[in-house]
Structures are given as structure tokens and as C-alpha cells.
Design a protein around this motif. Structure first.
Motif, PDB file in Angstrom:
ATOM      1  N   THR A  38       0.828  -1.210  -0.277  1.00 37.60           N
ATOM      2  CA  THR A  38      -0.065  -0.135   0.075  1.00 37.60           C
ATOM      3  C   THR A  38       0.696   1.195   0.055  1.00 37.60           C
ATOM      4  OG1 THR A  38      -0.333  -0.123   2.291  1.00 37.60           O
ATOM      5  CG2 THR A  38      -2.018  -1.028   1.162  1.00 37.60           C
ATOM      6  N   ALA A  39       2.144   1.111   0.724  1.00 37.89           N
ATOM      7  CA  ALA A  39       3.022   2.366   0.461  1.00 37.89           C
ATOM      8  C   ALA A  39       3.305   2.738  -0.695  1.00 37.89           C
ATOM      9  CB  ALA A  39       4.237   2.257   1.530  1.00 37.89           C
ATOM     10  N   ALA A  40       3.671   1.485  -1.462  1.00 39.03           N
ATOM     11  CA  ALA A  40       3.990   1.832  -2.885  1.00 39.03           C
ATOM     12  C   ALA A  40       3.265   2.183  -3.625  1.00 39.03           C
ATOM     13  CB  ALA A  40       4.731   0.675  -3.467  1.00 39.03           C
ATOM     14  N   LEU A  43       2.391   6.058  -2.778  1.00 40.25           N
ATOM     15  CA  LEU A  43       3.660   6.789  -3.236  1.00 40.25           C
ATOM     16  C   LEU A  43       3.410   7.130  -4.762  1.00 40.25           C
ATOM     17  CD1 LEU A  43       6.676   5.268  -1.408  1.00 40.25           C
ATOM     18  CD2 LEU A  43       5.828   7.736  -1.214  1.00 40.25           C
ATOM     19  N   VAL A  44       3.026   6.085  -5.585  1.00 41.22           N
ATOM     20  CA  VAL A  44       2.759   6.464  -6.801  1.00 41.22           C
ATOM     21  C   VAL A  44       1.631   7.392  -7.008  1.00 41.22           C
ATOM     22  CG1 VAL A  44       1.869   5.373  -9.052  1.00 41.22           C
ATOM     23  CG2 VAL A  44       3.820   4.301  -7.811  1.00 41.22           C
ATOM     24  N   ASN A  45       0.522   7.217  -6.311  1.00 44.68           N
ATOM     25  CA  ASN A  45      -0.441   7.851  -6.407  1.00 44.68           C
ATOM     26  C   ASN A  45      -0.294   9.383  -6.091  1.00 44.68           C
ATOM     27  OD1 ASN A  45      -2.460   6.083  -7.261  1.00 44.68           O
ATOM     28  ND2 ASN A  45      -2.948   5.427  -5.192  1.00 44.68           N
ATOM     29  N   ARG A  46       0.535   9.404  -5.055  1.00 40.57           N
ATOM     30  CA  ARG A  46       1.046  10.861  -4.349  1.00 40.57           C
ATOM     31  C   ARG A  46       2.011  11.501  -5.673  1.00 40.57           C
ATOM     32  NH1 ARG A  46       3.952  12.208   0.987  1.00 40.57           N
ATOM     33  NH2 ARG A  46       5.699  11.314  -0.286  1.00 40.57           N
ATOM     34  N   GLY A  47       2.643  10.512  -6.258  1.00 38.68           N
ATOM     35  CA  GLY A  47       3.755  11.341  -7.188  1.00 38.68           C
ATOM     36  C   GLY A  47       2.733  11.565  -8.449  1.00 38.68           C
ATOM     37  N   ASN A  48       1.817  10.710  -8.638  1.00 41.24           N
ATOM     38  CA  ASN A  48       0.966  11.509  -9.691  1.00 41.24           C
ATOM     39  C   ASN A  48       0.276  12.830  -9.458  1.00 41.24           C
ATOM     40  OD1 ASN A  48       1.538   9.016 -11.184  1.00 41.24           O
ATOM     41  ND2 ASN A  48      -0.558   7.869 -10.715  1.00 41.24           N
ATOM     42  N   THR A  49       0.127  12.763  -8.232  1.00 39.97           N
ATOM     43  CA  THR A  49      -0.651  14.192  -7.895  1.00 39.97           C
ATOM     44  C   THR A  49       0.466  15.414  -8.008  1.00 39.97           C
ATOM     45  OG1 THR A  49      -2.084  13.011  -6.347  1.00 39.97           O
ATOM     46  CG2 THR A  49      -2.213  15.318  -5.954  1.00 39.97           C
ATOM     47  N   ALA A  66       8.952   4.525  -4.266  1.00 39.19           N
ATOM     48  CA  ALA A  66       7.956   3.413  -4.722  1.00 39.19           C
ATOM     49  C   ALA A  66       8.699   2.160  -5.259  1.00 39.19           C
ATOM     50  CB  ALA A  66       6.823   3.733  -5.656  1.00 39.19           C
ATOM     51  N   VAL A  67       9.628   2.366  -6.022  1.00 39.58           N
ATOM     52  CA  VAL A  67      10.452   1.489  -6.850  1.00 39.58           C
ATOM     53  C   VAL A  67      11.483   0.915  -5.730  1.00 39.58           C
ATOM     54  CG1 VAL A  67      12.335   1.149  -8.478  1.00 39.58           C
ATOM     55  CG2 VAL A  67      10.510   2.750  -9.232  1.00 39.58           C
ATOM     56  N   ASN A  68      11.823   1.525  -4.919  1.00 41.16           N
ATOM     57  CA  ASN A  68      12.872   0.940  -3.821  1.00 41.16           C
ATOM     58  C   ASN A  68      11.929  -0.243  -2.865  1.00 41.16           C
ATOM     59  OD1 ASN A  68      15.051   1.989  -4.370  1.00 41.16           O
ATOM     60  ND2 ASN A  68      14.582   3.880  -3.499  1.00 41.16           N
ATOM     61  N   ILE A  69      10.630   0.187  -2.605  1.00 37.57           N
ATOM     62  CA  ILE A  69       9.886  -0.671  -1.856  1.00 37.57           C
ATOM     63  C   ILE A  69       9.284  -1.854  -2.724  1.00 37.57           C
ATOM     64  CG2 ILE A  69       7.517  -0.852  -0.757  1.00 37.57           C
ATOM     65  CD1 ILE A  69       7.832   2.184   0.098  1.00 37.57           C
ATOM     66  N   ARG A  70       8.928  -1.602  -3.915  1.00 35.10           N
ATOM     67  CA  ARG A  70       8.448  -2.777  -4.856  1.00 35.10           C
ATOM     68  C   ARG A  70       9.148  -2.665  -6.170  1.00 35.10           C
ATOM     69  NH1 ARG A  70       2.145  -2.382  -5.024  1.00 35.10           N
ATOM     70  NH2 ARG A  70       2.360  -3.905  -6.607  1.00 35.10           N
ATOM     71  N   PRO A  71      10.141  -3.266  -6.229  1.00 37.95           N
ATOM     72  CA  PRO A  71      11.133  -3.066  -7.496  1.00 37.95           C
ATOM     73  C   PRO A  71      10.358  -3.758  -8.773  1.00 37.95           C
ATOM     74  CG  PRO A  71      12.340  -3.781  -5.736  1.00 37.95           C
ATOM     75  CD  PRO A  71      11.006  -4.035  -5.282  1.00 37.95           C
ATOM     76  N   THR A  72       9.250  -4.412  -8.431  1.00 40.42           N
ATOM     77  CA  THR A  72       8.733  -5.145  -9.852  1.00 40.42           C
ATOM     78  C   THR A  72       7.218  -4.250 -10.085  1.00 40.42           C
ATOM     79  OG1 THR A  72       7.485  -6.647  -8.492  1.00 40.42           O
ATOM     80  CG2 THR A  72       9.565  -7.465  -9.170  1.00 40.42           C
ATOM     81  N   MET A  73       7.114  -3.099  -9.556  1.00 42.35           N
ATOM     82  CA  MET A  73       6.026  -2.473  -9.649  1.00 42.35           C
ATOM     83  C   MET A  73       6.140  -1.682 -11.138  1.00 42.35           C
ATOM     84  SD  MET A  73       4.281   0.119  -7.196  1.00 42.35           S
ATOM     85  CE  MET A  73       2.629   0.735  -7.426  1.00 42.35           C
ATOM     86  N   PRO A  74       5.632  -2.125 -12.324  1.00 40.50           N
ATOM     87  CA  PRO A  74       5.733  -1.449 -13.656  1.00 40.50           C
ATOM     88  C   PRO A  74       5.263   0.095 -13.299  1.00 40.50           C
ATOM     89  CG  PRO A  74       3.914  -3.070 -13.492  1.00 40.50           C
ATOM     90  CD  PRO A  74       4.636  -3.170 -12.261  1.00 40.50           C
ATOM     91  N   GLU A  75       4.102   0.347 -12.686  1.00 38.61           N
ATOM     92  CA  GLU A  75       3.521   1.757 -12.747  1.00 38.61           C
ATOM     93  C   GLU A  75       4.524   2.646 -12.217  1.00 38.61           C
ATOM     94  OE1 GLU A  75       0.193  -1.033 -12.273  1.00 38.61           O
ATOM     95  OE2 GLU A  75       2.091  -0.945 -11.095  1.00 38.61           O
ATOM     96  N   ALA A  76       5.257   2.380 -11.118  1.00 37.96           N
ATOM     97  CA  ALA A  76       6.160   3.234 -10.607  1.00 37.96           C
ATOM     98  C   ALA A  76       7.412   3.539 -11.434  1.00 37.96           C
ATOM     99  CB  ALA A  76       6.814   2.619  -9.133  1.00 37.96           C
ATOM    100  N   HIS A  77       8.060   2.416 -12.192  1.00 40.27           N
ATOM    101  CA  HIS A  77       8.886   2.573 -13.171  1.00 40.27           C
ATOM    102  C   HIS A  77       8.390   3.506 -14.419  1.00 40.27           C
ATOM    103  CE1 HIS A  77      11.992  -0.193 -11.503  1.00 40.27           C
ATOM    104  NE2 HIS A  77      11.042  -0.983 -11.170  1.00 40.27           N
TER     105      HIS A  77
END
Length: 83
Positions: A38-40, A43-49, A66-77
Motif C-alpha cells: 500500500t505504501a508503494a 507513493l505512486v498516487n501521490r507522485g501522480n498528484t 515506490a521502486v525501492n519498496i516494490r522493484p517489480t511495480m511497473p507503474e512506478a517505473h
């Protein structure tokens, strides 16, 4: 976004990331896993904002976290690359 209240949304995302305090001991491991996911997402949602309101440096910081928390998260990348 529809109400043009990006700064308010960013502050709500920040508060959401800090919600998991005070959880009892038996649930700590589950909470850690859930908090990371949920943190990742938060963070992505807040980054979008931040990106929408022109605060790109802060958006990039959130995407990197977000990438550091979940390295496999495509949206963050993807969002990091676009920022």
C-alpha cells in the motif's frame, strides 16, 4: 483532480502512508507486507498528484521510493520514466 484540489489530495496521500501504526504483535509480519504494497501504491498516487500540479521533483522522489519498496511495480517505473 476533478475538483482542482491537488494539494489537498497530496496531503491525504501522505497521511494514508502513515496509517499502519499501533498494530498488535501477531499481525506485524502481515502488516509489513501489506504496508509495503500500500505504501508503494500510495507513493505512486501521490507522485501522480505532484506531477499534475507541477511539483515534478517531489513526484520523482515518490516514484523512486515506490521502486525501492516494490522493484517489480511497473507503474512506478513507467511514471518515473515519464517524470
Amino acid at each position: 483532480m476533478g475538483c482542482n484540489m491537488m494539494s489537498v489530495a497530496a496531503s491525504f496521500y501522505k497521511e494514508t502512508l502513515a496509517v499502519t501504526t499501533g498494530i498488535s504483535a501477531p499481525f506485524n509480519n502481515l502488516a509489513i507486507i501489506y504496508k509495503q504494497q500500500t505504501a508503494a501504491d500510495g507513493l505512486v498516487n501521490r507522485g501522480n498528484t505532484f506531477k499534475e500540479i507541477g511539483r515534478v521533483t517531489e513526484a520523482i522522489q515518490d516514484y523512486i521510493r515506490a521502486v525501492n519498496i516494490r522493484p517489480t511495480m511497473p507503474e512506478a517505473h513507467a511514471n518515473l520514466a515519464s517524470a
